[in-house]
Design an enzyme around this catalytic site. Structure first.
Site, mmCIF file in Angstrom:
data_model
loop_
_atom_site.group_PDB
_atom_site.id
_atom_site.type_symbol
_atom_site.label_atom_id
_atom_site.label_comp_id
_atom_site.label_asym_id
_atom_site.label_seq_id
_atom_site.Cartn_x
_atom_site.Cartn_y
_atom_site.Cartn_z
ATOM 1 C CD GLU A 195 -3.077 -0.736 2.286
ATOM 2 O OE1 GLU A 195 -3.246 0.424 2.709
ATOM 3 O OE2 GLU A 195 -3.663 -1.726 2.753
ATOM 4 C CB SER A 264 4.928 -21.735 0.100
ATOM 5 O OG SER A 264 5.101 -20.857 1.174
ATOM 6 C CG ASP A 336 -5.623 -6.349 1.193
ATOM 7 O OD1 ASP A 336 -4.861 -6.093 2.152
ATOM 8 O OD2 ASP A 336 -6.139 -5.475 0.486
ATOM 9 C CG ASP A 339 -7.413 -2.227 4.414
ATOM 10 O OD1 ASP A 339 -6.679 -2.733 3.548
ATOM 11 O OD2 ASP A 339 -8.644 -2.125 4.282
#
Length: 822
Positions: A195, A264, A336, A339
């Protein structure tokens, strides 16, 4: 003169003798902490005799009459081999590193105090089920039994590091184990760093097409256009061109650099895609290379059966591995789950911030950080309704924060009712894919892709809490957003039923390479930023290239070093260079360029450590990206220190006018992409000549792509670092299945610093033929022969048996420890 010579000889002899005595004394004190594996020991806290059989790789096989005592034995074994690692991780989570290391770790401590992970872990103890609570307490008792043994028998403080750094060891607590899980969540989370970089780049490149070039979305639909970052904050003075003030990275910081937040591979085959008629699973989680490794191999004999695989010292669970009837693997999901919010301060009262309902007071707490040989520092911790306030001086936050504002972080791992440990314990006890999927619903953080097999079925599921976002969120979670706007705030968590899951698909194969897994519209999208757009292409090719698979074919895929990126990019960037140059004499740059192109023209893209082509290719595309972005981004270009294949492909295919990046905006001429490709190849060849010299044919990729397993503390001490750090020439690269993520930093930009720290392949056609390996060795003691013995096998792509046969472990035993109740 003869008398002077005799005295000089005497002084020299005395100096040598003193040096020898000092070395012997240091060796004696350090060796006192070497664990003894063959002994009987009376301990407090065990209910009955516990037997720890260490096989010839020093993997402990723990046998006990109850699950409680089995966890006790695991705690003892972890502390016996990795006590320094455990104490260091606990201090990191607590924000107490500066008590030992002084002011150099103060920034890390301040950050950890602000995140307050340890308090969240302490409060999460009550969120565990009864079985997990018993496991945590028994494990802590086992750790404390080893600590008591060290103190009672003067066993060199337990590890050599304790002689150099005075770090008193407090008794282990159940909350300590939960804190380490949260610390791992921090190491595996990188969305908030993305971000920040997206916001900084947006301020420099207001054209959304150019932003989509350098920070491209993964192929597939579902991404809406983003707003201009500055447009989210009208009438505010944005620091559009602020330079970074962040200093050198603290090697003990748990916050990963961009691109190093976990990666991974995991893939599974159903019985009808297996030559042996049983299910197959391969897993290799990628983490920062350290000495010792993050992972510790162990086997527990529980009432539900044997469990064997990779554990994390400090945590009473086999995090990945297999039992008699179930096997599971983990990969980073790239959900996600973070924030950033820009919080506006009240200009008339800095103790208040704006909310949708008006001004509100920060929740605050003062915290004192003790500093070795220095004055303590008092920090005022602040929280908003969105989460803790982050230090403005970290992570380049000052470059995206308007004056009169601060930044807060919302993150699933900050939950104080985190039941992830109960999910992990339940996974070990599950007897089928169905039971494992049910248990996985309790995972909160870190979010992972869980790949499962039992004897008949295969499955893959995203585990971990998924934030519920408003469809009207201004930035869709991709940019820091105004925290006082209701639509930008989280609205709780989505139910576990929203997490994507695949069970027994028609094709008989499931897998994940950190690639984009689903294409759902926001806010059910999972993520806009994924960890792989390249490896998945090679994996798909290998999986679909044969009708049935075996354990060995899965191992072959796990160790594959062919770069699909090289095969894609070289024809693009070199299309106007091959066979177009005029004849040039030996020793000229033109001749050297022709030699490099001739080598690359006959190369199949295999990033083999013994070949010169991978080094030429890697240096070329690195120089190419630098030339493409430096004039537009200036100092910010340093944050793009790894090649982004989708960006280069967009530029050379001129997607949405992306070829404009090839023109150097500060020059009078209009450069073409062919010009930049030729100039960057020359740049690369000059760098190679200055760094390695010699002919191009004599270059070896492995000389540049050395795996550096660095000791977190001793690895920086002159002389000593040569004994505690492990260096190995390795194959692979940033975009191969055998991934070896490069540092991207001079003077060793291709140093391998992030790779598969564990590999396992499980075959239920013959479960005891399953294999696993870790990247260093079982012991954290650098004088132990088990400090790096597994690393030698790991580097060669070899494995050790992963058997639950107790007699096999005993037959190859190097020692048996019996813990006898006092």
């Amino acid at each position: 003169m003869a008398t002077l010579f005799r005295w000089l000889l005497r002084f020299a002899s005395m100096a040598i003798m003193l040096s020898v005595i000092v070395v012997l004394l240091v060796y004696y004190l350090a060796s006192r902490s070497l664990p003894e594996y063959d002994k009987d020991l009376a301990v407090a806290g065990a209910a009955a005799e516990i037997e720890i059989v260490r096989d010839n790789a020093a993997v402990p096989h723990i046998f006990a009459r109850s699950d409680r005592d089995a966890y006790f034995g695991l705690g003892y074994a972890h502390a016996q081999d990795r006590i320094w690692q455990m104490v260091l991780m606990r201090r990191t989570a607590q924000g107490r590193l500066s008590e030992v290391f002084g002011r150099r770790t103060l920034d890390t401590d301040i950050l950890m105090r602000r995140l307050d992970l340890y308090t969240a872990a302490t409060r999460s103890v009550d969120a565990q089920d009864a079985t997990t609570t018993q496991a945590l307490r028994a494990y802590a008792a086992g750790v404390n039994a080893r600590i008591a043994e060290i103190n009672d028998q003067s066993l060199g403080r337990g590890a050599p590091e304790f002689f150099l750094f005075n770090a008193p060891v407090a008794p282990w607590q159940p909350a300590d184990s939960l804190a380490i899980v949260k610390l791992m969540a921090l190491q595996l989370s990188g969305q908030f760093r993305d971000e920040i970089l997206r916001a900084r780049t947006s301020l420099l490149l207001p054209d959304p097409n150019r932003l989509a070039d350098i920070l491209p979305d993964m192929p597939g639909d579902g991404t809406a256009a983003l707003p201009d970052y500055a447009g989210l904050f009208p009438n505010r003075d944005m620091p559009r061109f602020a330079a970074s003030s962040e200093g050198p990275r603290d090697p003990l910081s748990p916050v990963p650099e961009r691109g190093l937040a976990g990666a991974s591979n995991a893939f599974a085959a159903a019985p009808d895609r297996s030559a042996g008629g049983g299910t197959l699973l391969a897993n290799d989680p990628h983490l920062g290379l350290t000495a010792p490794s993050t992972w510790y191999l162990a086997r527990l004999q529980l009432s539900s059966g044997g469990v064997i695989g990779g554990t994390i010292p400090g945590v009473p669970a086999v995090m990945l591995g297999r039992s008699q009837d179930l096997a599971w693997g983990l990969t980073s999901s790239y959900l996600d789950d973070q924030d950033l919010h820009i919080e506006e301060l009240n200009p008339e009262n800095s103790e208040q911030y704006r909310t949708p309902e008006g001004w509100a007071r920060f929740r605050t707490r003062r915290s004192i950080i003790e500093i070795k040989d220095d004055t303590p520092v008092t920090v005022t911790l602040r929280w908003t309704e969105n989460g803790p306030v982050l230090p403005r001086t970290r992570f380049d936050l000052e470059t995206i924060t308007p004056p009169g504002h601060v930044v807060s972080l919302n993150w699933t791992a900050l939950a104080e009712d985190d039941s992830s440990m109960s999910a992990a314990i339940g996974l070990m006890r599950a007897g089928s894919v169905e039971e494992a999927l049910e248990s996985s619903g309790r995972f909160v953080a870190p979010s992972q892709m869980l790949t499962l097999i039992d004897r008949d079925s295969i499955a893959m599921k995203l585990i971990g809490a998924m934030p519920a976002r408003d469809p009207a969120h201004q930035s869709q979670g991709r940019l820091p957003s105004p925290g006082w706007i209701e639509a930008n705030r989280w609205q709780g968590m989505l139910p576990d039923s929203a997490n994507p899951v695949w069970t027994d698909p028609d094709g008989g194969i499931v897998g994940n390479t950190n690639n984009k897994i689903i294409d759902r519209p926001f806010p059910m999208h999972v993520s806009f930023d994924w960890g792989d757009s390249q490896r998945v292409m090679r994996w798909t090719q290998l999986m679909q290239g044969r009708q049935v698979h075996t354990r060995d074919s899965f191992i072959e895929a796990q160790l594959d070093t062919v770069s699909p990126t090289a095969r894609t990019l070289l024809p693009l960037i070199g299309r106007d260079l091959w066979y177009t140059g005029e004849a040039a004499p030996d020793g000229t740059p033109e001749r050297r360029r022709q030699q490099a192109l001739d080598l690359l023209a006959n190369w199949n893209g295999e990033m083999n450590e013994h070949l010169p082509e991978p080094l030429i290719y890697a240096a070329w595309v690195r120089a190419l990206q630098e030339r493409l972005i430096r004039d537009e981004l200036g100092p910010l270009a340093e944050r793009f220190n790894h090649v982004e294949p989708l960006f280069i492909e967009r530029v050379f295919r001129n997607v949405d006018g992306a070829a404009v990046w090839c023109d150097v905006i500060r020059s009078v001429m209009v450069e073409t992409c062919s010009d930049i490709a030729r100039q960057s190849l020359d740049d690369a060849l000059v760098w190679i000549a200055e760094t390695y010299g010699g002919s191009l044919e004599s270059l070896r990729w492995g000389d540049a792509h050395q795996a550096l397993h660095a000791h977190a503390v001793l690895g920086e001490i002159p002389v000593l670092r040569h004994f505690v750090n492990i260096r190995q020439n390795t194959s692979g690269g940033d975009f191969t299945l055998e991934r070896g993520r490069t540092s991207g930093r001079d003077p060793e930009p291709f140093l391998n610093i992030h790779a598969a720290t564990y590999r396992g392949v499980y075959d239920f056609a013959d479960p005891d033929s399953s294999v696993f390996i870790s990247s260093t060795g079982q012991s954290g003691h650098f004088l132990s022969r088990h400090y790096d013995d597994l690393g030698t096998l790991w580097r060669r792509g070899e494995y050790i048996p992963m058997s639950l046969d107790a007699e096999l472990a005993r037959a190859a035993s190097i020692g048996v420890t019996r813990l006898i109740p006092e």
